[in-house]
Design a protein around this motif. Structure first.
Motif, PDB file in Angstrom:
ATOM      1  N   VAL A   1     152.353  80.148 -59.079  1.00  0.00           N
ATOM      2  CA  VAL A   1     152.862  78.919 -58.462  1.00  0.00           C
ATOM      3  C   VAL A   1     154.382  78.998 -58.316  1.00  0.00           C
ATOM      4  O   VAL A   1     154.945  78.653 -57.265  1.00  0.00           O
ATOM      5  CB  VAL A   1     152.464  77.688 -59.301  1.00  0.00           C
ATOM      6  CG1 VAL A   1     153.164  76.434 -58.781  1.00  0.00           C
ATOM      7  CG2 VAL A   1     150.953  77.490 -59.279  1.00  0.00           C
TER       8      VAL A   1
ATOM      9  N   THR B   1     155.344  81.321 -55.544  1.00  0.00           N
ATOM     10  CA  THR B   1     155.071  80.731 -54.234  1.00  0.00           C
ATOM     11  C   THR B   1     156.153  79.748 -53.802  1.00  0.00           C
ATOM     12  O   THR B   1     156.580  79.745 -52.636  1.00  0.00           O
ATOM     13  CB  THR B   1     153.711  80.013 -54.257  1.00  0.00           C
ATOM     14  OG1 THR B   1     152.686  80.948 -54.648  1.00  0.00           O
ATOM     15  CG2 THR B   1     153.377  79.434 -52.896  1.00  0.00           C
TER      16      THR B   1
ATOM     17  N   SER C   1     154.027  88.257 -62.495  1.00  0.00           N
ATOM     18  CA  SER C   1     152.791  87.708 -61.934  1.00  0.00           C
ATOM     19  C   SER C   1     151.768  88.818 -61.696  1.00  0.00           C
ATOM     20  O   SER C   1     150.580  88.675 -62.029  1.00  0.00           O
ATOM     21  CB  SER C   1     153.094  86.980 -60.621  1.00  0.00           C
ATOM     22  OG  SER C   1     151.917  86.532 -60.003  1.00  0.00           O
TER      23      SER C   1
END
Length: 398
Positions: free
Chosen positions: A261, A264, A287
């Protein structure tokens, strides 16, 4: 090699071979939709296929981008542990022989680069040297060094430097310049132009990209973590290893979700490019590592299940021949997509390229299954093994 030597060897761990096969398979699929780093997207395709191409592209990169290579690196460190441990049981020092083995791997990588500039074998051959000193260190020290490397220290330095010097602007990535120059030979129909270009411009593009994206720190970290997993016998089925992988899966999922998240939405949070670039590399690296841990943990936990095992165990021959398969996919894939061969780069988007990749995988795994029925190793694995243990003068231990 005597029978006593053979008896001291640890038996092959099937789940590792299957996992390595899974990594090579996913690498192959990614390379195909990328056209082996020849990024060309046909315009003369129906709109529905362009939409499908985008979905396939984003899905495969979400699942495997930066993760497949990480699995491969993790198992590289584990394989070193197995070889080193086998020699220690014979009271022999494997480090000199391993250095020679890395030099041989550098040669294999050179051959692979002739066909595909994005080869990782040459980079592994150089970065793998770190295993030579650390293999004698205790677990705690190795783990601390691995964590420090995984944290991406250079990018943190760059980030804080940018933070403390608002007026400073980092220059463009060196890899962008090299990749831009690759167009000069990618449009050629001469194989020789590709060879010269891949070994010069393309090779430097790949090295620069790996440096700029934190691979020079993440890969050695994964090598060491793979070695530690070997030391702890965590690839061998037991109650303790099963518990470890369950916890690893839980923690990896918990880590991955916020990291993904954050990755992003990071461009909306950090507006200054100099700070954003370094943070993006750091967060993307973490990630990818977290999701790689999800894939590895899940794979190991479901592998013993009877129905799943029947399917995943078919990857074992493919994994045992990982070097052969990795290089062969470059040779065949380059011929399919590049202009000196079939030139399919002009006509295939991600959908068609994925179908080509799946077809190549089926052909390769069929060949591997047939080959391993009568051989203990793949063709290139055999050459690598024989060359590794060649005698140097009177000293047969090196």
């Amino acid at each position: 090699m005597s029978n006593s030597t053979l008896n001291l060897k640890a038996p092959r761990i099937e789940v590792v071979d299957a996992l390595r096969g899974f990594a090579i398979m996913s690498i192959m699929l990614l390379h195909n939709i990328e056209h082996f780093d020849y990024y060309n997207f046909p315009e003369a395709l129906p709109e529905w296929m362009k939409v499908l191409d985008k979905i396939i592209w984003e899905t495969l990169f979400f699942l495997f981008g930066g993760k497949s290579y990480a699995i491969f690196a993790l198992l590289f460190g584990f394989s070193f542990y197995i070889q080193n441990d086998n020699q220690e049981k014979l009271d022999k020092d494997f480090r000199g022989r391993f250095l020679w083995r890395l030099i041989l791997l550098l040669g294999f990588g050179f051959i692979n680069t002739i066909f595909y500039e994005g080869d990782i074998l040459m980079i592994y051959a150089v970065l793998g040297i770190i295993l030579i000193p650390v293999c004698k260190w205790n677990d705690k020290t190795v783990f601390i060094i691995a964590v420090i490397l995984m944290l991406q220290p250079v990018e943190w330095f760059r980030y804080f430097y940018a933070l403390l010097h608002p007026e400073y602007v980092f220059g463009p990535n060196l890899s962008d310049s090299f990749f831009g120059s690759m167009g000069a030979y990618l449009t050629s129909s001469s194989f020789l132009d590709y060879v010269i270009g891949n070994l010069s411009i393309g090779r430097f593009a790949s090295i620069a990209w790996s440096w700029e994206n934190g691979r020079f720190f993440q890969a050695p970290s994964l090598f060491m973590l793979g070695m530690l997993l070997g030391r702890k016998k965590l690839f061998i089925t037991s109650a303790e290893s099963n518990q470890f992988w369950k916890k690893a899966l839980q923690y990896a999922v918990i880590l991955f979700i916020p990291l993904f998240v954050l990755k992003t939405f990071l461009p909306e949070i950090v507006l200054r490019k100099a700070e954003l670039t370094s943070l993006s590399i750091i967060i993307s690296s973490w990630s990818n590592f977290a999701f790689m841990a999800v894939l590895v943990s899940a794979f190991i936990l479901i592998y013993p299940k009877e129905r799943v095992n029947k399917l995943l165990s078919k990857l074992i021959p493919f994994g045992k021949m990982s070097l052969t398969n990795y290089i062969m996919q470059s040779v065949v894939g380059a011929f399919i997509y590049y202009r000196y061969g079939l030139g399919m780069v002009e006509y295939t988007g991600a959908t068609y390229s994925l179908l080509i990749g799946i077809t190549l995988f089926i052909l390769q795994i069929s060949f591997c299954t047939w080959w391993m029925k009568t051989h203990k190793q793949g063709p290139l694995e055999y050459i690598w093994h024989k060359a590794t243990w060649i005698s140097f003068g009177k000293n047969k231990n090196f």
